[in-house]
Write a protein that holds these residues in place. Structure first.
Motif, mmCIF file in Angstrom:
data_model
loop_
_atom_site.group_PDB
_atom_site.id
_atom_site.type_symbol
_atom_site.label_atom_id
_atom_site.label_comp_id
_atom_site.label_asym_id
_atom_site.label_seq_id
_atom_site.Cartn_x
_atom_site.Cartn_y
_atom_site.Cartn_z
ATOM 1 N N ARG A 173 -2.051 18.260 -5.149
ATOM 2 C CA ARG A 173 -0.933 18.668 -4.292
ATOM 3 C C ARG A 173 0.396 18.495 -5.041
ATOM 4 O O ARG A 173 1.271 19.363 -4.992
ATOM 5 N N ILE A 174 0.534 17.380 -5.742
ATOM 6 C CA ILE A 174 1.752 17.115 -6.516
ATOM 7 C C ILE A 174 1.896 18.156 -7.629
ATOM 8 O O ILE A 174 2.997 18.656 -7.878
ATOM 9 N N GLU A 175 0.785 18.482 -8.268
ATOM 10 C CA GLU A 175 0.808 19.511 -9.317
ATOM 11 C C GLU A 175 1.323 20.833 -8.743
ATOM 12 O O GLU A 175 2.137 21.522 -9.361
ATOM 13 N N GLY A 176 0.888 21.169 -7.533
ATOM 14 C CA GLY A 176 1.375 22.372 -6.861
ATOM 15 C C GLY A 176 2.864 22.276 -6.551
ATOM 16 O O GLY A 176 3.602 23.261 -6.677
ATOM 17 N N GLN A 177 3.306 21.084 -6.143
ATOM 18 C CA GLN A 177 4.733 20.890 -5.872
ATOM 19 C C GLN A 177 5.560 21.094 -7.142
ATOM 20 O O GLN A 177 6.626 21.706 -7.098
ATOM 21 N N SER A 196 12.694 15.329 -4.762
ATOM 22 C CA SER A 196 12.628 14.054 -4.048
ATOM 23 C C SER A 196 11.292 13.902 -3.323
ATOM 24 O O SER A 196 10.669 12.822 -3.358
ATOM 25 N N ALA A 197 10.835 14.977 -2.679
ATOM 26 C CA ALA A 197 9.545 14.933 -1.973
ATOM 27 C C ALA A 197 8.406 14.692 -2.957
ATOM 28 O O ALA A 197 7.464 13.939 -2.676
ATOM 29 N N THR A 198 8.498 15.300 -4.132
ATOM 30 C CA THR A 198 7.462 15.133 -5.153
ATOM 31 C C THR A 198 7.465 13.706 -5.698
ATOM 32 O O THR A 198 6.404 13.110 -5.908
ATOM 33 N N GLN A 199 8.653 13.144 -5.891
ATOM 34 C CA GLN A 199 8.741 11.756 -6.346
ATOM 35 C C GLN A 199 8.137 10.807 -5.320
ATOM 36 O O GLN A 199 7.434 9.859 -5.685
ATOM 37 N N ASP A 253 1.014 -11.748 -15.815
ATOM 38 C CA ASP A 253 2.135 -11.205 -16.596
ATOM 39 C C ASP A 253 1.995 -9.691 -16.755
ATOM 40 O O ASP A 253 2.973 -8.954 -16.613
ATOM 41 N N GLU A 254 0.777 -9.242 -17.046
ATOM 42 C CA GLU A 254 0.532 -7.812 -17.193
ATOM 43 C C GLU A 254 0.857 -7.071 -15.893
ATOM 44 O O GLU A 254 1.513 -6.028 -15.892
ATOM 45 N N PHE A 255 0.426 -7.639 -14.775
ATOM 46 C CA PHE A 255 0.668 -7.035 -13.475
ATOM 47 C C PHE A 255 2.163 -6.967 -13.168
ATOM 48 O O PHE A 255 2.663 -5.967 -12.662
ATOM 49 N N MET A 256 2.888 -8.038 -13.487
ATOM 50 C CA MET A 256 4.328 -8.061 -13.224
ATOM 51 C C MET A 256 5.054 -7.012 -14.065
ATOM 52 O O MET A 256 5.988 -6.368 -13.588
ATOM 53 N N ILE A 257 4.623 -6.807 -15.293
ATOM 54 C CA ILE A 257 5.217 -5.761 -16.138
ATOM 55 C C ILE A 257 4.978 -4.388 -15.510
ATOM 56 O O ILE A 257 5.870 -3.543 -15.464
ATOM 57 N N THR A 258 3.777 -4.188 -14.985
ATOM 58 C CA THR A 258 3.445 -2.924 -14.328
ATOM 59 C C THR A 258 4.335 -2.704 -13.110
ATOM 60 O O THR A 258 4.875 -1.612 -12.912
ATOM 61 N N VAL A 259 4.527 -3.737 -12.306
ATOM 62 C CA VAL A 259 5.372 -3.634 -11.116
ATOM 63 C C VAL A 259 6.818 -3.341 -11.538
ATOM 64 O O VAL A 259 7.485 -2.484 -10.935
ATOM 65 N N GLN A 260 7.293 -3.996 -12.591
ATOM 66 C CA GLN A 260 8.655 -3.747 -13.066
ATOM 67 C C GLN A 260 8.825 -2.306 -13.527
ATOM 68 O O GLN A 260 9.863 -1.681 -13.255
ATOM 69 N N LYS A 261 7.814 -1.739 -14.175
ATOM 70 C CA LYS A 261 7.879 -0.338 -14.597
ATOM 71 C C LYS A 261 8.027 0.584 -13.395
ATOM 72 O O LYS A 261 8.802 1.523 -13.401
ATOM 73 N N LEU A 262 7.268 0.299 -12.343
ATOM 74 C CA LEU A 262 7.336 1.120 -11.133
ATOM 75 C C LEU A 262 8.671 0.978 -10.426
ATOM 76 O O LEU A 262 9.191 1.942 -9.869
ATOM 77 N N MET A 263 9.244 -0.211 -10.453
ATOM 78 C CA MET A 263 10.498 -0.443 -9.740
ATOM 79 C C MET A 263 11.695 0.181 -10.459
ATOM 80 O O MET A 263 12.719 0.436 -9.831
ATOM 81 N N LYS A 264 11.573 0.463 -11.745
ATOM 82 C CA LYS A 264 12.663 1.103 -12.494
ATOM 83 C C LYS A 264 12.853 2.540 -12.048
ATOM 84 O O LYS A 264 13.910 3.116 -12.207
ATOM 85 N N LYS A 265 11.826 3.134 -11.506
ATOM 86 C CA LYS A 265 11.855 4.548 -11.159
ATOM 87 C C LYS A 265 12.670 4.776 -9.918
ATOM 88 O O LYS A 265 12.699 4.039 -9.005
#
Length: 96
Positions: free
Chosen positions: A23-27, A49-52, A84-96
């Protein structure tokens, strides 16, 4: 070693994720079409914005599954580095 790790998605979860990504690919294709048609910028931004938001939903599902399977298993196995790995992943997502 990282290249050998696998996820633990059930077939149902995997199908759900693939459906959402299709669906996102279609968007994305739709947004490209809007730009090619010189659509009013605000309308294009609304679609972006809807796609994000849709991508964020996929990320949340993946993060939840990761926490409940991979992270939990590694903590139970005594591997605290996963935190630590998980926290880095969460930080990457929160930057977006």
């Amino acid at each position: 070693m990282e290249g050998h790790r696998k996820s633990h998605h059930s077939d149902t979860v995997k199908k759900n994720l693939v459906t959402r990504l299709n669906r996102i690919e279609g968007q994305i294709r739709g947004i490209k079409g809007l730009i090619e048609k010189d659509t009013y910028c605000d309308d294009v931004i609304t679609q972006i914005s809807a796609t994000q938001s849709a991508l964020n939903s996929v990320a949340k599902l993946l993060l939840e599954g990761h926490m409940k399977t991979c992270v939990l298993e590694r903590i139970q196995d005594g591997d605290e580095e996963i935190v630590d790995e998980f926290m880095i992943t969460v930080q990457k997502l929160m930057k977006k």
